[in-house]
Write an enzyme that holds these catalytic residues in place. Structure first.
Site, mmCIF file in Angstrom:
data_model
loop_
_atom_site.group_PDB
_atom_site.id
_atom_site.type_symbol
_atom_site.label_atom_id
_atom_site.label_comp_id
_atom_site.label_asym_id
_atom_site.label_seq_id
_atom_site.Cartn_x
_atom_site.Cartn_y
_atom_site.Cartn_z
ATOM 1 C CG HIS A 1 50.094 50.967 91.107
ATOM 2 N ND1 HIS A 1 50.934 52.055 91.041
ATOM 3 C CD2 HIS A 1 49.114 51.203 90.203
ATOM 4 C CE1 HIS A 1 50.494 52.896 90.131
ATOM 5 N NE2 HIS A 1 49.378 52.424 89.612
HETATM 6 P P1 TYD Z 1 48.120 51.216 85.618
HETATM 7 O O1 TYD Z 1 49.338 52.011 85.920
HETATM 8 O O2 TYD Z 1 47.925 49.958 86.378
HETATM 9 O O3 TYD Z 1 46.825 52.113 85.791
HETATM 10 P P2 TYD Z 1 46.412 53.000 87.063
HETATM 11 O O4 TYD Z 1 46.666 54.385 86.685
HETATM 12 O O5 TYD Z 1 44.978 52.729 87.322
HETATM 13 O O6 TYD Z 1 47.264 52.569 88.177
HETATM 14 O O7 TYD Z 1 48.106 50.932 84.053
HETATM 15 C C1 TYD Z 1 46.990 50.334 83.431
HETATM 16 C C2 TYD Z 1 47.473 49.647 82.181
HETATM 17 O O8 TYD Z 1 48.029 50.594 81.275
HETATM 18 C C3 TYD Z 1 48.551 48.605 82.440
HETATM 19 O O9 TYD Z 1 48.282 47.489 81.607
HETATM 20 C C4 TYD Z 1 49.828 49.260 81.971
HETATM 21 C C5 TYD Z 1 49.361 50.270 80.936
HETATM 22 N N1 TYD Z 1 50.186 51.483 80.948
HETATM 23 C C6 TYD Z 1 51.069 51.723 79.891
HETATM 24 O O10 TYD Z 1 51.176 50.943 78.945
HETATM 25 N N2 TYD Z 1 51.820 52.869 79.908
HETATM 26 C C7 TYD Z 1 51.749 53.761 80.926
HETATM 27 O O11 TYD Z 1 52.458 54.798 80.914
HETATM 28 C C8 TYD Z 1 50.844 53.493 82.013
HETATM 29 C C9 TYD Z 1 50.730 54.442 83.169
HETATM 30 C C10 TYD Z 1 50.086 52.351 81.976
#
Ligand code: TYD
Length: 130
Positions: free
Chosen positions: A48
């Site tokens: 993303h």
């Molecule tokens: P995401 O940012 O998509 O994970 P990745 O690091 O793999 O890109 O986040 C995964 C899930 O966690 C999503 O449902 C949002 C949640 N999340 C939070 O609640 N707070 C945060 O600070 C982060 C980074 C993610």
């Protein structure tokens, strides 16, 4: 600009120490810290871009790769030491993969969490940066 940043490394017979201070070692104020751990073999994270959030990623333990795309070119950077990290500017598509066993990815962010800040579709990302 995407860049690797060396962190201070205070060597000591008792064990080493590194540090991140906001606006000193990284170019933003710290609003949030999260970490990714217990990643099963073969899994990847990310894929993303963030519209307004800048991040700084450190492999505090173990190693993993970060694949970055700014809409023009793709780069892969391996993080494998706790005394340097990767600055990821806003509007950079990123994927983390190739996690070693017991690796720990520490992510420092310039903003609090907001799902509205995410672009999770690559075509939408490319259309916004071009
Ligand atoms: P995401 O940012 O998509 O994970 P990745 O690091 O793999 O890109 O986040 C995964 C899930 O966690 C999503 O449902 C949002 C949640 N999340 C939070 O609640 N707070 C945060 O600070 C982060 C980074 C993610």
């Amino acid at each position: 600009m995407i860049k690797l940043i060396d962190l201070p490394k205070i060597l000591d017979d008792r064990g080493n120490l590194s540090v991140i201070q906001e606006e000193t070692n990284i170019p933003f104020k710290i609003h949030r810290v999260y970490w990714i751990y217990d990643v099963p073999g073969g899994e990847f994270r990310g894929s993303h871009a963030l519209k307004e959030t800048e991040e700084f990623i450190v492999a505090v333990s173990g190693s993993f790769d970060v694949i970055l795309n700014d809409g023009k070119q793709e780069r892969k950077i391996s993080l494998n030491r706790s005394y340097f990290g990767l600055y990821v500017p806003k509007m950079t598509w990123r994927t983390l993969d190739n996690f070693s066993t017991n690796s720990l990815a520490l992510v420092i962010a310039s903003r609090t969490f907001s799902e509205d800040d995410y672009i999770r579709d690559f075509e939408t990302f490319l259309n916004s940066v071009r």
